[in-house]
Structures are given as C-alpha cells and as structure tokens.
Write a protein that holds these residues in place. Structure first.
Motif, PDB file in Angstrom:
ATOM      1  N   THR A  21      12.594 -20.531  39.057  1.00  0.00           N
ATOM      2  CA  THR A  21      12.635 -19.758  39.873  1.00  0.00           C
ATOM      3  C   THR A  21      13.769 -19.601  40.826  1.00  0.00           C
ATOM      4  O   THR A  21      14.460 -18.733  41.113  1.00  0.00           O
ATOM      5  CB  THR A  21      11.292 -19.051  40.501  1.00  0.00           C
ATOM      6  OG1 THR A  21      10.485 -18.943  39.395  1.00  0.00           O
ATOM      7  CG2 THR A  21      11.584 -17.631  41.113  1.00  0.00           C
ATOM      8  N   PHE A  22      13.763 -20.809  41.466  1.00  0.00           N
ATOM      9  CA  PHE A  22      14.699 -21.022  42.690  1.00  0.00           C
ATOM     10  C   PHE A  22      15.842 -21.031  42.205  1.00  0.00           C
ATOM     11  O   PHE A  22      17.235 -20.603  42.362  1.00  0.00           O
ATOM     12  CB  PHE A  22      14.215 -22.357  43.488  1.00  0.00           C
ATOM     13  CG  PHE A  22      15.372 -22.629  44.626  1.00  0.00           C
ATOM     14  CD1 PHE A  22      15.403 -22.138  45.863  1.00  0.00           C
ATOM     15  CD2 PHE A  22      16.297 -23.470  44.425  1.00  0.00           C
ATOM     16  CE1 PHE A  22      16.293 -22.246  46.859  1.00  0.00           C
ATOM     17  CE2 PHE A  22      17.213 -23.971  45.284  1.00  0.00           C
ATOM     18  CZ  PHE A  22      17.321 -23.116  46.475  1.00  0.00           C
ATOM     19  N   LEU A  23      16.375 -22.228  41.088  1.00  0.00           N
ATOM     20  CA  LEU A  23      17.395 -22.148  40.456  1.00  0.00           C
ATOM     21  C   LEU A  23      18.000 -21.014  39.700  1.00  0.00           C
ATOM     22  O   LEU A  23      19.342 -20.585  40.026  1.00  0.00           O
ATOM     23  CB  LEU A  23      17.219 -23.206  39.396  1.00  0.00           C
ATOM     24  CG  LEU A  23      17.195 -24.826  39.946  1.00  0.00           C
ATOM     25  CD1 LEU A  23      16.748 -25.523  38.610  1.00  0.00           C
ATOM     26  CD2 LEU A  23      18.222 -25.169  40.755  1.00  0.00           C
ATOM     27  N   THR A  24      17.408 -20.199  39.297  1.00  0.00           N
ATOM     28  CA  THR A  24      17.841 -18.854  38.566  1.00  0.00           C
ATOM     29  C   THR A  24      18.191 -17.844  39.625  1.00  0.00           C
ATOM     30  O   THR A  24      19.427 -17.292  39.509  1.00  0.00           O
ATOM     31  CB  THR A  24      16.570 -18.122  37.952  1.00  0.00           C
ATOM     32  OG1 THR A  24      16.175 -19.111  36.855  1.00  0.00           O
ATOM     33  CG2 THR A  24      17.174 -16.940  37.349  1.00  0.00           C
ATOM     34  N   GLY A  25      17.357 -17.763  40.956  1.00  0.00           N
ATOM     35  CA  GLY A  25      17.855 -16.967  41.925  1.00  0.00           C
ATOM     36  C   GLY A  25      19.250 -17.525  42.753  1.00  0.00           C
ATOM     37  O   GLY A  25      20.011 -17.003  42.983  1.00  0.00           O
ATOM     38  N   LEU A  26      19.282 -18.911  42.818  1.00  0.00           N
ATOM     39  CA  LEU A  26      20.472 -19.378  43.220  1.00  0.00           C
ATOM     40  C   LEU A  26      21.903 -19.106  42.331  1.00  0.00           C
ATOM     41  O   LEU A  26      22.822 -18.406  42.858  1.00  0.00           O
ATOM     42  CB  LEU A  26      20.466 -20.929  43.518  1.00  0.00           C
ATOM     43  CG  LEU A  26      21.424 -21.748  44.419  1.00  0.00           C
ATOM     44  CD1 LEU A  26      21.417 -21.027  45.805  1.00  0.00           C
ATOM     45  CD2 LEU A  26      21.168 -23.109  44.463  1.00  0.00           C
ATOM     46  N   ALA A  27      21.645 -19.108  41.050  1.00  0.00           N
ATOM     47  CA  ALA A  27      22.749 -18.866  40.139  1.00  0.00           C
ATOM     48  C   ALA A  27      22.960 -17.264  40.115  1.00  0.00           C
ATOM     49  O   ALA A  27      24.237 -17.119  40.208  1.00  0.00           O
ATOM     50  CB  ALA A  27      22.190 -19.269  38.541  1.00  0.00           C
ATOM     51  N   ILE A  28      22.177 -16.469  40.318  1.00  0.00           N
ATOM     52  CA  ILE A  28      22.516 -14.977  40.401  1.00  0.00           C
ATOM     53  C   ILE A  28      23.038 -14.546  41.809  1.00  0.00           C
ATOM     54  O   ILE A  28      24.071 -13.867  41.956  1.00  0.00           O
ATOM     55  CB  ILE A  28      21.108 -14.095  40.212  1.00  0.00           C
ATOM     56  CG1 ILE A  28      20.425 -14.327  38.949  1.00  0.00           C
ATOM     57  CG2 ILE A  28      21.314 -12.636  40.649  1.00  0.00           C
ATOM     58  CD1 ILE A  28      19.066 -13.737  38.612  1.00  0.00           C
ATOM     59  N   ALA A  29      22.516 -15.603  42.829  1.00  0.00           N
ATOM     60  CA  ALA A  29      23.030 -15.483  44.067  1.00  0.00           C
ATOM     61  C   ALA A  29      24.502 -15.904  44.470  1.00  0.00           C
ATOM     62  O   ALA A  29      25.400 -15.300  45.119  1.00  0.00           O
ATOM     63  CB  ALA A  29      22.209 -15.907  45.283  1.00  0.00           C
ATOM     64  N   ARG A 146       8.215 -15.622  43.797  1.00  0.00           N
ATOM     65  CA  ARG A 146       9.294 -14.395  44.142  1.00  0.00           C
ATOM     66  C   ARG A 146       9.835 -15.247  45.733  1.00  0.00           C
ATOM     67  O   ARG A 146      11.023 -14.658  45.949  1.00  0.00           O
ATOM     68  CB  ARG A 146       8.336 -13.383  44.579  1.00  0.00           C
ATOM     69  CG  ARG A 146       9.455 -12.128  44.868  1.00  0.00           C
ATOM     70  CD  ARG A 146      10.605 -12.073  43.735  1.00  0.00           C
ATOM     71  NE  ARG A 146      11.420 -10.603  44.004  1.00  0.00           N
ATOM     72  CZ  ARG A 146      12.472 -10.833  44.784  1.00  0.00           C
ATOM     73  NH1 ARG A 146      12.919 -11.858  45.601  1.00  0.00           N
ATOM     74  NH2 ARG A 146      13.215  -9.591  44.977  1.00  0.00           N
ATOM     75  N   ALA A 147       9.151 -15.696  46.484  1.00  0.00           N
ATOM     76  CA  ALA A 147       9.437 -16.300  47.759  1.00  0.00           C
ATOM     77  C   ALA A 147      10.592 -17.288  47.282  1.00  0.00           C
ATOM     78  O   ALA A 147      11.790 -17.392  48.217  1.00  0.00           O
ATOM     79  CB  ALA A 147       8.341 -17.202  48.452  1.00  0.00           C
ATOM     80  N   ALA A 319       8.498  -6.501  46.689  1.00  0.00           N
ATOM     81  CA  ALA A 319       9.163  -7.476  45.733  1.00  0.00           C
ATOM     82  C   ALA A 319       8.065  -8.839  45.267  1.00  0.00           C
ATOM     83  O   ALA A 319       8.032  -9.184  44.320  1.00  0.00           O
ATOM     84  CB  ALA A 319      10.242  -8.241  46.415  1.00  0.00           C
ATOM     85  N   GLY A 320       6.806  -8.552  46.268  1.00  0.00           N
ATOM     86  CA  GLY A 320       6.022  -9.672  46.142  1.00  0.00           C
ATOM     87  C   GLY A 320       4.932  -9.476  45.229  1.00  0.00           C
ATOM     88  O   GLY A 320       4.500 -10.049  44.297  1.00  0.00           O
ATOM     89  N   ILE A 321       4.443  -8.129  45.157  1.00  0.00           N
ATOM     90  CA  ILE A 321       3.277  -7.684  44.472  1.00  0.00           C
ATOM     91  C   ILE A 321       3.407  -6.625  43.470  1.00  0.00           C
ATOM     92  O   ILE A 321       2.869  -6.436  42.599  1.00  0.00           O
ATOM     93  CB  ILE A 321       2.061  -7.250  45.252  1.00  0.00           C
ATOM     94  CG1 ILE A 321       2.149  -6.065  46.102  1.00  0.00           C
ATOM     95  CG2 ILE A 321       1.825  -8.453  46.253  1.00  0.00           C
ATOM     96  CD1 ILE A 321       0.969  -5.448  46.742  1.00  0.00           C
TER      97      ILE A 321
END
Length: 389
Positions: A21-29, A146-147, A319-321
């Motif tokens: 999740t973190f790596l995917t978020g970083l790639a999108i960011a 999500r965090a 975003a969280g729930i």
C-alpha cells in the motif's frame, strides 16, 4: 517454536499489505502531481490536449476498473490479478520514462496505467477477505492500510518535484517502475492466497444499483470527493491571486491536512465498532459542511490553518472507512465494492475539474467554495437518508 511460526507468518502477511500500500501510494504520488507538467514541458502538448489526456485517463480507469472488479469476484483467488496489475504498472512507467509520443501515451500508456490502477481496490478486497478469514477487524486493518497511502502522499509530491528539478522525468518514471517492481516482488512472496467461495448470483436481486443504500452511499462519496478535488484544484490559485499569500502556504495547508488525516483514520478504525460506521460517515459530512462554511466566511491565515481540522476529519473518515462501508453493503463482492469506492473518487475528479474551471471563470473562487458547500450539504442529506433506511 511451532506456536510462534503462525504468528510470525501472520505478521509478515500484514506487513506485506502495508508495504505494498505504501509503495503503491508513493508511486502514484510520484506520477500524478507532475503529469501535467510532463505533458506540457516534455511533450509540448497544448492545454486542451492535456485536459483530454486526464479525461481519457479517468474514464478508461473507471471502465477497466469496473470490468476487472466484476471479473475478480468470480475468481477463486485474486492474487494473480493483483500481480498482473503490478506488472502493468512497471510496463506503463517505463513507457512514460522512455517514450515521448503523445498518441502512444494516451492509448497504450493509459491502458497500462488503468490496469495498474485496479491494483489498489483489488488489494483492499484481498485484505477484506484475509481479515474475514482470520477473524480480524476489517475496519481497523483497512484504515491502517489507508494511513500508509496517506503517509506516502505526505512525502511523495515534494520528492517528485525535487527529482524533476534536479534530474529529469526519465529518472522519475524509472523510479516509479522500480517501486512497482518492489510491489510485485512483495506480492509474489508474501501476500496470502485466500481461497474464495464463489457467491452464486442472485437473479432476483437484480443489479447492484437497485440497492438503494448502495446508490446513496455512492452518491454521497462521489459528491464529497468532488468537493475535495475542487478544493485541491482551486486553493493554490485562491491563495496567490485572491489572498496574495506566498504559494508555499498552500503546500503547508495541504501538508497539514494530510498529516492530520492519518491519526483521524486510525482513530476512526479503532472506534468504528463503538461509534458505528454510519455515524462516522455523518461526522465526515458535517465536517465537510463546516469546512466550506469557514472557507467562505474567513480569509485569515490562522483561521484557515485551524480549518484543516474539520478538513482532516472530513477526508480522514471518508478515506478511512468509506471503502469498508461499500464492502459491508456488498458482502461476497469485495472486488466490486472496493472498485465502486475508487470509481466514486475518479468520477469526483472528472466533475471537479469541469466545475472548478467553469465556476472560477464566471463567479470567481467564492463561487467554487459555495458550490462545494452545496454539494457537501447534499452528500450529508444522502448519508442521513442511508441511516434512516
């Protein structure tokens, strides 16, 4: 030792969900904030074609995401599909890194990245199946995931602009490909295989859109994400052209909101059973209304910084729930439910771009915030209606 091994494996599995999740978020960011700059400066594309690129990208993402979602809920195991989405991310990122033909990027490039975009909802769907199989709290697990995504967005955009300023787009997009490669390696090695019981389609139930609660939830989520996207599009221009502040303050405002969202998500997941998901979603809607009222009534820096508290409550809870609420209304169809939530975000982005530009042109920035206030009030009414059904 035998008693410790299962616990270790469970921890490794859970850490793999967080890591992907973190790596995917970083790639999108890394990719999204600089994409318009890439098209304009590197490909020398006209503004009209830049807008067309984003529109085609969003529409294709919705279509491919929904098709894959329906297909995935008929699979015994969705892990191979997540791997394919990750591989598409690697290929798409390399295409962006080394190809400079607009026609190729708006066709093959968008198809590959749309396939890649389905990885996130499929990952959340697998996480829901994992927590159900392990008798864990799904809402707590998904909010922690999500965090990780939000944390990636706190550090990703500044780092992306730093790489572009000091190196070039080729190295940035190659870095994105490396991030997706790491995701695929983690998926192959650590993500669990959760055998699924295929849910037989209930022909008497009709389309999922005949579910009134689901339709109202999609509508409210779509409206709230539209409001948020309008704010993100408008706020930097509002700060520089109306308030005449330094542009850096826009970054500080958004960074503060992103930082506050993380504890809000975690707290929402922790207390969801005690408070209830529906009440939390109502709190999100009320916070959105309060936030846009403040934007309309005050131009003081301190007030706008304090306003990031209701903004963080609004986005952090949604975003969280939000995805878990969709999954609860579609038991047995985690892929479709997760993708519906993601598509509400995509649809909100499409509409927000058209609304923000048109309203700013005719009614200036106050009109955008007034429109956001009206839409958030409508979303709140839809959420209230869900609670009464």
């Amino acid at each position: 030792m035998k008693r410790l091994l299962p616990a270790f494996m469970r921890n490794a599995v859970e850490m793999s969900f967080m890591g992907v999740t973190f790596l995917t978020g970083l790639a999108i960011a890394f990719l999204v904030p600089v994409l318009s700059l890439f098209l304009s400066d590197e490909l020398h594309v006209r503004p009209l074609l830049v807008g067309a690129f984003f529109t085609v990208n969003a529409v294709m993402g919705i279509i491919i995401g929904q098709v894959l979602a329906k297909y995935s809920d008929n699979l015994n195991n969705r892990k191979p599909l997540i791997m394919i989405c990750g591989i598409a991310g690697i290929l798409g990122s390399l295409l962006y890194a080394f190809d400079r033909h607009f026609g190729v990027l708006i066709s093959l490039g968008i198809v590959l990245m749309s396939l890649c975009g389905s990885m996130t909802p499929q990952l959340y769907a697998l996480a829901r199946e994992y927590t159900d199989a392990e008798n864990k709290q799904a809402i707590t697990f998904s909010t922690v995931m999500r965090a990780q995504f939000s944390l990636a967005w706190v550090i990703g955009p500044p780092l992306a602009f730093f790489i572009v300023a000091n190196f070039d787009f080729t190295r940035l997009f190659t870095g994105v490909a490396v991030l997706y490669l790491l995701c695929v390696l983690i998926i192959v090695r650590y993500l669990p295989v959760i055998p699924r019981q295929i849910v037989a389609p209930d022909k008497s139930a009709g389309s999922i859109w005949q579910n009134q609660r689901l339709c109202l939830l999609f509508l409210s989520s779509f409206l709230l994400w539209t409001c948020n996207s309008m704010y993100l599009i408008t706020m930097p221009l509002y700060i520089s052209k109306v308030l005449h502040w330094q542009q850096g303050l826009a970054g500080w405002l958004m960074g503060l909101a992103a930082g506050l969202e993380i504890p809000v998500m975690l707290l929402a997941g922790r207390y969801s059973l005690r408070i209830g998901n529906r009440r939390l979603m109502l709190i999100s809607g009320v916070s959105a209304v309060v936030f846009y009222v403040v934007l309309l009534l005050s131009q003081q820096p301190l007030i706008l910084f304090l306003a990031q508290i209701p903004n963080a409550l609004f986005i952090g809870i949604l975003a969280g729930i939000g995805m878990t609420c969709f999954q609860d209304l579609l038991p047995g169809y985690a892929g479709q439910a997760s993708t519906l939530f993601s598509n509400s975000i995509r649809c909100g982005g499409i509409v927000a771009g058209m609304l923000a530009g048109t309203i700013t042109e005719w009614f200036r920035f106050d009109g955008v915030f007034l429109c956001a206030l009206g839409l958030s009030a409508c979303a709140l009414l839809a959420l209230w209606r869900i609670s009464s059904l």
